[in-house]
Scaffold this active site. Structure first.
Site, PDB file in Angstrom:
ATOM      1  N   GLU A  16      56.337  49.024  37.065  1.00 37.64           N
ATOM      2  CA  GLU A  16      55.141  49.404  36.304  1.00 37.64           C
ATOM      3  C   GLU A  16      55.497  49.705  34.854  1.00 37.64           C
ATOM      4  O   GLU A  16      54.849  49.199  33.928  1.00 37.64           O
ATOM      5  CB  GLU A  16      54.475  50.618  36.948  1.00 37.64           C
ATOM      6  CG  GLU A  16      53.945  50.331  38.327  1.00 37.64           C
ATOM      7  CD  GLU A  16      53.655  51.553  39.159  1.00 37.64           C
ATOM      8  OE1 GLU A  16      53.220  51.374  40.303  1.00 37.64           O
ATOM      9  OE2 GLU A  16      53.869  52.697  38.685  1.00 37.64           O
ATOM     10  N   ILE A 101      48.834  54.601  36.417  1.00 40.51           N
ATOM     11  CA  ILE A 101      48.932  53.638  37.513  1.00 40.51           C
ATOM     12  C   ILE A 101      49.681  54.258  38.692  1.00 40.51           C
ATOM     13  O   ILE A 101      50.520  55.135  38.504  1.00 40.51           O
ATOM     14  CB  ILE A 101      49.625  52.338  37.026  1.00 40.51           C
ATOM     15  CG1 ILE A 101      49.623  51.258  38.103  1.00 40.51           C
ATOM     16  CG2 ILE A 101      51.007  52.614  36.478  1.00 40.51           C
ATOM     17  CD1 ILE A 101      50.049  49.865  37.621  1.00 40.51           C
ATOM     18  N   CYS A 102      49.350  53.799  39.896  1.00 37.54           N
ATOM     19  CA  CYS A 102      50.063  54.129  41.117  1.00 37.54           C
ATOM     20  C   CYS A 102      49.886  55.602  41.484  1.00 37.54           C
ATOM     21  O   CYS A 102      48.779  56.039  41.761  1.00 37.54           O
ATOM     22  CB  CYS A 102      51.532  53.724  40.970  1.00 37.54           C
ATOM     23  SG  CYS A 102      52.503  53.758  42.483  1.00 37.54           S
ATOM     24  N   ALA A 103      50.947  56.377  41.484  1.00 33.81           N
ATOM     25  CA  ALA A 103      50.852  57.805  41.797  1.00 33.81           C
ATOM     26  C   ALA A 103      50.447  58.641  40.596  1.00 33.81           C
ATOM     27  O   ALA A 103      50.034  59.792  40.747  1.00 33.81           O
ATOM     28  CB  ALA A 103      52.197  58.301  42.343  1.00 33.81           C
ATOM     29  N   PHE A 122      47.455  54.653  43.957  1.00 30.33           N
ATOM     30  CA  PHE A 122      48.173  54.265  45.162  1.00 30.33           C
ATOM     31  C   PHE A 122      47.551  55.031  46.322  1.00 30.33           C
ATOM     32  O   PHE A 122      47.243  56.214  46.176  1.00 30.33           O
ATOM     33  CB  PHE A 122      49.668  54.604  45.019  1.00 30.33           C
ATOM     34  CG  PHE A 122      50.520  53.998  46.084  1.00 30.33           C
ATOM     35  CD1 PHE A 122      50.979  52.699  45.955  1.00 30.33           C
ATOM     36  CD2 PHE A 122      50.847  54.720  47.219  1.00 30.33           C
ATOM     37  CE1 PHE A 122      51.768  52.124  46.948  1.00 30.33           C
ATOM     38  CE2 PHE A 122      51.635  54.163  48.211  1.00 30.33           C
ATOM     39  CZ  PHE A 122      52.098  52.861  48.079  1.00 30.33           C
TER      40      PHE A 122
END
Length: 184
Positions: A16, A101-103, A122
């Site tokens: 990322e 992004i993601c966590a 996520f």
């Protein structure tokens, strides 16, 4: 050109972080990477990244966007850093962009930036029971106001391209994307 900040914490998701940094720089956006601590950053899969600066060197600067890469324990380290919380609050107060992004959308959730907003992350990174005021969606990229969130490593390229479009325009996004040879 816009100037953006990408804070890097130990345990950040390298796919990322590197995708964001690379694609935005291809668009000629000034990307400043800043380590939470001095020195190289070891990412979640063992890749070592060397930040441009220490966060303390730029924490008072203004940026058009602050972008948080995900990964664990990187997102947890970002969330525990009061400088990150202060940066995000300043961005919101100045009506400037923030992206995660993601966590990393969990950092936005804990600071209250996502209250009453739609977002993605996520799966499980933002607990709907803990944050019932957030409308969690399963889309690759979600934009609500000046906040952009994305799902994870597999959506990193879509996320970065969307950030280019927001910071510059659709033509610049298309120009960068065309050279990536992405399947249609």
């Amino acid at each position: 050109m816009p100037r953006v900040l990408v804070p890097l914490a130990s345990g950040s998701e390298e796919l990322e972080a590197v995708t964001i940094i690379d694609l935005l720089r291809r668009a000629e956006i000034e990307v400043v990477t800043a380590g939470l601590e001095p020195g190289p950053v070891t990412c979640s899969r063992g890749t070592v990244l060397v930040p441009d600066v220490d966060l303390d060197d730029v924490v008072e600067d203004d940026f058009e966007m602050v972008i948080l890469p995900g990964g664990q324990p990187g997102a947890t380290h970002l969330d525990r850093d009061t400088r990150i919380h202060d940066l995000l609050a300043r961005q919101a107060a100045a009506d400037r962009w923030t992206a995660a992004i993601c966590a990393a959308p969990s950092v936005f959730a804990s600071t209250g930036l996502l209250d009453g907003r739609s977002a993605t992350s996520f799966p499980g990174a933002v607990d709907p029971k803990r944050y019932p005021e957030i409308r969690l969606l399963e889309q690759p990229v979600v934009i609500d106001g000046k906040i952009v969130t994305s799902r994870g490593p597999g959506t990193a390229m879509d996320f970065a391209l969307q950030l280019i479009e927001l910071l510059l325009d659709a033509d610049r996004r298309a120009a960068v994307e065309a050279k990536l040879m992405r399947p249609r």
